[in-house]
Design a protein around this motif. Structure first.
Motif, PDB file in Angstrom:
ATOM      1  N   PRO A 187       0.866  -1.233   0.107  1.00  0.00           N
ATOM      2  CA  PRO A 187      -0.092   0.192  -0.388  1.00  0.00           C
ATOM      3  C   PRO A 187       0.545   1.339  -0.210  1.00  0.00           C
ATOM      4  O   PRO A 187       0.542   2.432  -0.397  1.00  0.00           O
ATOM      5  CB  PRO A 187      -1.250   0.344   1.123  1.00  0.00           C
ATOM      6  N   LEU A 193      -3.139  -3.816  -5.609  1.00  0.00           N
ATOM      7  CA  LEU A 193      -4.648  -3.709  -5.328  1.00  0.00           C
ATOM      8  C   LEU A 193      -5.189  -3.491  -6.835  1.00  0.00           C
ATOM      9  O   LEU A 193      -7.138  -3.213  -6.398  1.00  0.00           O
ATOM     10  CB  LEU A 193      -5.448  -4.185  -4.386  1.00  0.00           C
ATOM     11  N   ASN A 194      -4.667  -3.044  -7.709  1.00  0.00           N
ATOM     12  CA  ASN A 194      -5.260  -2.201  -8.770  1.00  0.00           C
ATOM     13  C   ASN A 194      -5.401  -3.521  -9.790  1.00  0.00           C
ATOM     14  O   ASN A 194      -4.197  -4.144 -10.082  1.00  0.00           O
ATOM     15  CB  ASN A 194      -4.582  -1.431  -9.502  1.00  0.00           C
ATOM     16  N   LEU A 236      -3.004  -1.529   7.468  1.00  0.00           N
ATOM     17  CA  LEU A 236      -4.618  -1.801   6.997  1.00  0.00           C
ATOM     18  C   LEU A 236      -5.512  -2.454   8.542  1.00  0.00           C
ATOM     19  O   LEU A 236      -4.912  -3.247   9.088  1.00  0.00           O
ATOM     20  CB  LEU A 236      -4.731  -2.065   5.749  1.00  0.00           C
ATOM     21  N   GLU A 248     -10.491  -3.376   6.190  1.00  0.00           N
ATOM     22  CA  GLU A 248      -9.718  -2.078   4.814  1.00  0.00           C
ATOM     23  C   GLU A 248      -8.867  -3.215   3.995  1.00  0.00           C
ATOM     24  O   GLU A 248      -9.602  -3.628   2.622  1.00  0.00           O
ATOM     25  CB  GLU A 248      -8.356  -1.532   5.278  1.00  0.00           C
ATOM     26  N   SER A 293     -11.758  -5.469   2.023  1.00  0.00           N
ATOM     27  CA  SER A 293     -12.732  -4.835   1.371  1.00  0.00           C
ATOM     28  C   SER A 293     -11.617  -4.976   0.005  1.00  0.00           C
ATOM     29  O   SER A 293     -12.009  -5.559  -0.543  1.00  0.00           O
ATOM     30  CB  SER A 293     -13.274  -3.720   2.063  1.00  0.00           C
ATOM     31  N   GLY A 294     -10.845  -4.732  -0.255  1.00  0.00           N
ATOM     32  CA  GLY A 294     -10.008  -4.062  -0.707  1.00  0.00           C
ATOM     33  C   GLY A 294      -9.693  -6.016  -1.641  1.00  0.00           C
ATOM     34  O   GLY A 294      -9.125  -6.059  -2.115  1.00  0.00           O
ATOM     35  N   PHE A 330     -10.373  -6.887  -5.485  1.00  0.00           N
ATOM     36  CA  PHE A 330      -9.740  -7.048  -6.470  1.00  0.00           C
ATOM     37  C   PHE A 330      -9.889  -7.913  -7.132  1.00  0.00           C
ATOM     38  O   PHE A 330      -9.764  -8.779  -8.215  1.00  0.00           O
ATOM     39  CB  PHE A 330      -8.287  -7.581  -5.975  1.00  0.00           C
TER      40      PHE A 330
END
Length: 296
Positions: free
Chosen positions: A94, A114-115, A148, A152, A155-156, A160
């Motif tokens: 992150p 996490l793109n 995190l 958080e 959820s990410g 993803f």
């Protein structure tokens, strides 16, 4: 007894020159060893059978492989062999650490964390271009310790993995023991993603990780045996060098690995066990011991 074909053993990487005389007996040029030794690695036999049916690719944590690199691997590996690649850290951190290799990005927020689009384009695409599919083991997402919250992070992960193609397999390795639990388990189970059972410095034992998880979360399972518990990376390295023998067996690690690998195979899950030299001093010898235990 023969080893279940569902259980695949390998080392964290294969380009270790210290295994010359143990795994490697051919003569290589100075530059040719790293380029060409994978073929000999795959052919190494233990008690008449190939010892390694998978291998980790740690180098891909620092940069994704190119299609040409993957094609070179294809020319060396047998039909029934899979490579488990670490995912490029650009996807899994992150915030960039305050480390020289990050240059001006050091300490900054990472926009590619996490793109999914970046992962598909920069990490997955070379595997498609090289037609590496049948030899592609689970992609290993190593999330180092971060700030995190469980909510958080989960959820990410949820968003993803919902966007990733389903024709590849994915596994998550966490370094925050506090993440282990129902919320994390459910996100992985929902997307058919495996938890990486990692025997690492600040994580609980493999058995405790499974107790907290409750069940396996994917049709496959992954184990990474990296360092003794409660020992730092540097201390583990100093303990294990020069990696040419077992410097100290880890009985609990071995017993947990054997028990959980048997359980996973009994549930018809393909199981990947990747062993690092820093665990006991010499990864091939650790694997041989695990194979002997599983055959008993």
């Amino acid at each position: 007894m023969t080893l279940s074909p569902l259980i695949r053993f390998g080392t964290s990487t294969w380009t270790y020159e210290g295994w010359k005389g143990q795994i490697y007996t051919r003569t290589y040029t100075k530059t040719g060893f790293t380029r060409d030794c994978l073929g000999e690695f795959c052919q190494y036999l233990y008690k008449g059978e190939p010892l390694f049916r998978t291998v980790g690719n740690d180098a891909t944590f620092y940069r994704p492989p190119t299609a040409s690199q993957l094609s070179r691997y294809l020319n060396q590996i047998p039909e029934d062999f899979e490579m488990c690649a670490k995912v490029w850290e650009e996807i899994t951190i992150p915030t960039y650490a305050t480390h020289a290799r990050y240059g001006i990005k050091a300490g900054q927020r990472n926009p590619n964390f996490l793109n999914a689009d970046a992962f598909i384009k920069l990490v997955l695409q070379p595997y498609r271009d090289a037609r590496f599919g049948p030899h592609t083991g689970p992609f290993l997402f190593e999330f180092q310790r971060h700030g995190l919250s469980v909510r958080e992070f989960c959820s990410g992960l949820d968003g993803f993995f919902a966007r990733l193609p389903k024709d590849f397999r994915y596994a998550v390795e966490i370094r925050n023991a506090g993440m282990l639990g129902h919320q994390y388990h459910e996100v992985l189970r929902r997307h058919g993603v495996a938890h990486v059972y990692n025997h690492w410095t600040f994580m609980p034992s493999l058995a405790e990780q499974h107790q907290r998880m409750g069940t396996f979360t994917a049709p496959f399972s992954v184990f990474r045996l990296q360092t003794p518990l409660k020992i730092t990376h540097e201390a583990a390295k100093k303990r294990a060098e020069p990696y040419n023998k077992i410097v100290g067996e880890l009985p609990e690690m071995r017993q947990d690995t054997v028990r959980l690998a048997r359980q996973a195979a009994g549930e018809n899950r393909t199981t990947y066990v990747l062993v690092n030299n820093r665990a006991e001093g010499n990864a091939p010898l650790t694997i041989q011991a695990l194979v002997d235990s599983l055959r008993e």
